[in-house]
Design a protein around this motif. Sequence first.
Motif, PDB file in Angstrom:
ATOM      1  N   ALA A 149      47.147  20.716  45.281  1.00  0.00           N
ATOM      2  CA  ALA A 149      45.803  20.760  44.660  1.00  0.00           C
ATOM      3  C   ALA A 149      45.237  21.580  43.821  1.00  0.00           C
ATOM      4  O   ALA A 149      43.756  22.470  44.451  1.00  0.00           O
ATOM      5  CB  ALA A 149      45.775  21.685  46.618  1.00  0.00           C
ATOM      6  N   GLY A 150      46.271  22.233  42.923  1.00  0.00           N
ATOM      7  CA  GLY A 150      45.626  22.963  41.661  1.00  0.00           C
ATOM      8  C   GLY A 150      45.801  24.224  42.106  1.00  0.00           C
ATOM      9  O   GLY A 150      45.624  25.640  41.625  1.00  0.00           O
ATOM     10  N   LEU A 151      46.798  24.499  43.309  1.00  0.00           N
ATOM     11  CA  LEU A 151      46.811  26.276  43.521  1.00  0.00           C
ATOM     12  C   LEU A 151      47.978  26.417  43.038  1.00  0.00           C
ATOM     13  O   LEU A 151      48.808  26.019  42.497  1.00  0.00           O
ATOM     14  CB  LEU A 151      47.351  26.405  45.248  1.00  0.00           C
ATOM     15  CG  LEU A 151      46.093  26.367  45.941  1.00  0.00           C
ATOM     16  CD1 LEU A 151      46.129  25.826  47.540  1.00  0.00           C
ATOM     17  CD2 LEU A 151      44.390  28.052  45.617  1.00  0.00           C
ATOM     18  N   GLY A 152      48.456  27.886  43.232  1.00  0.00           N
ATOM     19  CA  GLY A 152      49.585  28.618  42.475  1.00  0.00           C
ATOM     20  C   GLY A 152      50.277  29.500  43.261  1.00  0.00           C
ATOM     21  O   GLY A 152      49.187  29.875  43.960  1.00  0.00           O
ATOM     22  N   VAL A 153      51.859  29.282  43.237  1.00  0.00           N
ATOM     23  CA  VAL A 153      52.594  29.965  44.851  1.00  0.00           C
ATOM     24  C   VAL A 153      53.505  30.604  43.833  1.00  0.00           C
ATOM     25  O   VAL A 153      54.188  30.237  42.587  1.00  0.00           O
ATOM     26  CB  VAL A 153      52.626  28.531  45.311  1.00  0.00           C
ATOM     27  CG1 VAL A 153      52.045  27.489  45.751  1.00  0.00           C
ATOM     28  CG2 VAL A 153      53.651  28.310  45.332  1.00  0.00           C
ATOM     29  N   CYS A 154      54.118  31.268  44.789  1.00  0.00           N
ATOM     30  CA  CYS A 154      55.424  32.063  44.688  1.00  0.00           C
ATOM     31  C   CYS A 154      56.260  32.416  45.088  1.00  0.00           C
ATOM     32  O   CYS A 154      56.190  33.059  46.436  1.00  0.00           O
ATOM     33  CB  CYS A 154      55.081  33.365  43.320  1.00  0.00           C
ATOM     34  SG  CYS A 154      56.504  34.554  43.051  1.00  0.00           S
ATOM     35  N   PRO A 155      57.212  32.164  45.641  1.00  0.00           N
ATOM     36  CA  PRO A 155      58.418  32.423  46.958  1.00  0.00           C
ATOM     37  C   PRO A 155      58.570  33.773  47.072  1.00  0.00           C
ATOM     38  O   PRO A 155      59.194  34.470  45.997  1.00  0.00           O
ATOM     39  CB  PRO A 155      59.656  31.760  47.068  1.00  0.00           C
ATOM     40  CG  PRO A 155      58.864  30.435  45.974  1.00  0.00           C
ATOM     41  CD  PRO A 155      58.004  30.981  44.979  1.00  0.00           C
ATOM     42  N   ILE A 156      58.983  34.480  47.997  1.00  0.00           N
ATOM     43  CA  ILE A 156      58.748  36.324  48.046  1.00  0.00           C
ATOM     44  C   ILE A 156      59.431  36.153  48.844  1.00  0.00           C
ATOM     45  O   ILE A 156      60.535  36.203  49.745  1.00  0.00           O
ATOM     46  CB  ILE A 156      58.191  36.226  48.699  1.00  0.00           C
ATOM     47  CG1 ILE A 156      56.993  36.404  46.903  1.00  0.00           C
ATOM     48  CG2 ILE A 156      58.267  38.075  48.666  1.00  0.00           C
ATOM     49  CD1 ILE A 156      56.454  36.964  45.985  1.00  0.00           C
ATOM     50  N   SER A 157      61.543  35.606  48.362  1.00  0.00           N
ATOM     51  CA  SER A 157      63.045  36.436  49.424  1.00  0.00           C
ATOM     52  C   SER A 157      62.991  37.194  49.380  1.00  0.00           C
ATOM     53  O   SER A 157      64.047  37.895  50.652  1.00  0.00           O
ATOM     54  CB  SER A 157      63.693  35.342  48.971  1.00  0.00           C
ATOM     55  OG  SER A 157      64.431  35.801  47.517  1.00  0.00           O
ATOM     56  N   VAL A 158      62.682  38.606  48.749  1.00  0.00           N
ATOM     57  CA  VAL A 158      62.943  39.798  48.083  1.00  0.00           C
ATOM     58  C   VAL A 158      62.113  40.366  49.494  1.00  0.00           C
ATOM     59  O   VAL A 158      63.308  41.884  50.147  1.00  0.00           O
ATOM     60  CB  VAL A 158      61.765  40.822  47.312  1.00  0.00           C
ATOM     61  CG1 VAL A 158      60.638  40.597  47.134  1.00  0.00           C
ATOM     62  CG2 VAL A 158      62.904  42.079  46.490  1.00  0.00           C
ATOM     63  N   ILE A 159      61.600  40.064  50.606  1.00  0.00           N
ATOM     64  CA  ILE A 159      61.318  41.038  51.950  1.00  0.00           C
ATOM     65  C   ILE A 159      62.605  40.858  52.777  1.00  0.00           C
ATOM     66  O   ILE A 159      62.503  41.900  53.207  1.00  0.00           O
ATOM     67  CB  ILE A 159      60.160  39.633  52.418  1.00  0.00           C
ATOM     68  CG1 ILE A 159      60.375  38.255  52.431  1.00  0.00           C
ATOM     69  CG2 ILE A 159      58.685  39.706  51.547  1.00  0.00           C
ATOM     70  CD1 ILE A 159      59.987  37.765  53.939  1.00  0.00           C
ATOM     71  N   ARG A 160      63.250  40.181  51.864  1.00  0.00           N
ATOM     72  CA  ARG A 160      64.860  40.524  53.544  1.00  0.00           C
ATOM     73  C   ARG A 160      65.857  41.641  52.487  1.00  0.00           C
ATOM     74  O   ARG A 160      66.440  41.724  53.702  1.00  0.00           O
ATOM     75  CB  ARG A 160      65.380  39.351  52.555  1.00  0.00           C
ATOM     76  CG  ARG A 160      65.156  38.164  53.875  1.00  0.00           C
ATOM     77  CD  ARG A 160      65.997  36.524  53.458  1.00  0.00           C
ATOM     78  NE  ARG A 160      65.777  35.956  53.339  1.00  0.00           N
ATOM     79  CZ  ARG A 160      66.916  35.396  51.686  1.00  0.00           C
ATOM     80  NH1 ARG A 160      67.943  36.556  51.911  1.00  0.00           N
ATOM     81  NH2 ARG A 160      66.816  34.608  50.575  1.00  0.00           N
ATOM     82  N   ASN A 161      65.353  41.760  51.688  1.00  0.00           N
ATOM     83  CA  ASN A 161      65.725  43.140  51.151  1.00  0.00           C
ATOM     84  C   ASN A 161      65.103  44.708  51.960  1.00  0.00           C
ATOM     85  O   ASN A 161      66.340  45.334  52.120  1.00  0.00           O
ATOM     86  CB  ASN A 161      65.615  43.850  49.707  1.00  0.00           C
ATOM     87  CG  ASN A 161      65.910  42.389  48.872  1.00  0.00           C
ATOM     88  OD1 ASN A 161      66.640  41.534  49.616  1.00  0.00           O
ATOM     89  ND2 ASN A 161      66.374  42.398  47.504  1.00  0.00           N
TER      90      ASN A 161
END
Length: 277
Positions: A149-161
Amino acid sequence: MGDYANLIEQRFGDSGPASAGEPENDLIRRVLARKTVRRYSSTAPSESLLDLLVAAALSASAKSDFQQAAILRVTDPDKRAAIGKLFPAMPWIGIAPVFFVFLGDARRLQRIGELRGKPVRNGTLEGFFNATVDAALAMQTMILCAESAGLGVCPISVIRNEVDTVAQILKLPDLVFPVAGLCVGYPSGDGYVSLRLPRGATTHREVYDDGALAQNLDDYDRRRDARHSIPKEQHRSNNEYGEAAFYGWSEDKARQAAKAEGAAFPPYLRKHGFTLD
Ligand SMILES: Cc1cc2nc3c(=O)[nH]c(=O)nc-3n(C[C@H](O)[C@H](O)[C@H](O)COP(=O)(O)O)c2cc1C
């Protein structure tokens, strides 16, 4: 006829199969060219588009139809700032136009057991693993749909730290845990397609065989370095390991992985309902 050779070459550079002659498929084309985006324009995606992406994410396959993913959207600016503040090296976490958290939800199935009078013990390794896989599949489904849909994303697993603080901010109950956050917004800037390991290292036929790993890694490191060499200021742990004669991807990843992340996560899980037996 789809011509995927250029996209495959850009992704792998391994002179492997180019799927010549396969018909045009826009989804596959987009997936081959996809890239994580960490900078966003100030234009916010519409609520209706976000609702659509959530519906698509929750259409992902789910182990045994147990449906153990949950999606939490964080909109409160104070909560966004409180989470962002924990990770100053990743400013996109606090400022991305939209921030979701994909949760493994082993609690719901246990509650279903209680409601139906059938005791369920879902803090087992099986319960944890199934919920994790469901959440990951839901997240990846949202990623691909958002990108289309033209968006950009970034997963964020650092929140588990910082899982204790994040869980407190989000009021997560026992048996519910973050798998990863997801920053979403319209991209500002181009980014680049990240070269993957040669398929000779990551695919096998009939039996597992990693006999060529060392050679595959050397080739990959050189190819990747020719495209995007890792700037000197990003070389990790030079004090400990010294300056590498050649600092490629495998040197970087070995140094990164040798400093294990996520020490807070196992005790968090054990404190919050998981026996992992
Ligand atoms: C489960 C998962 C967790 C991730 N966590 C982070 C993160 O905490 N911060 C970040 O900046 N990028 C994160 N990433 C993005 C990866 O760094 C990125 O996918 C990888 O470098 C490959 O790049 P590409 O997606 O553009 O091909 C994560 C990706 C995945 C799949």
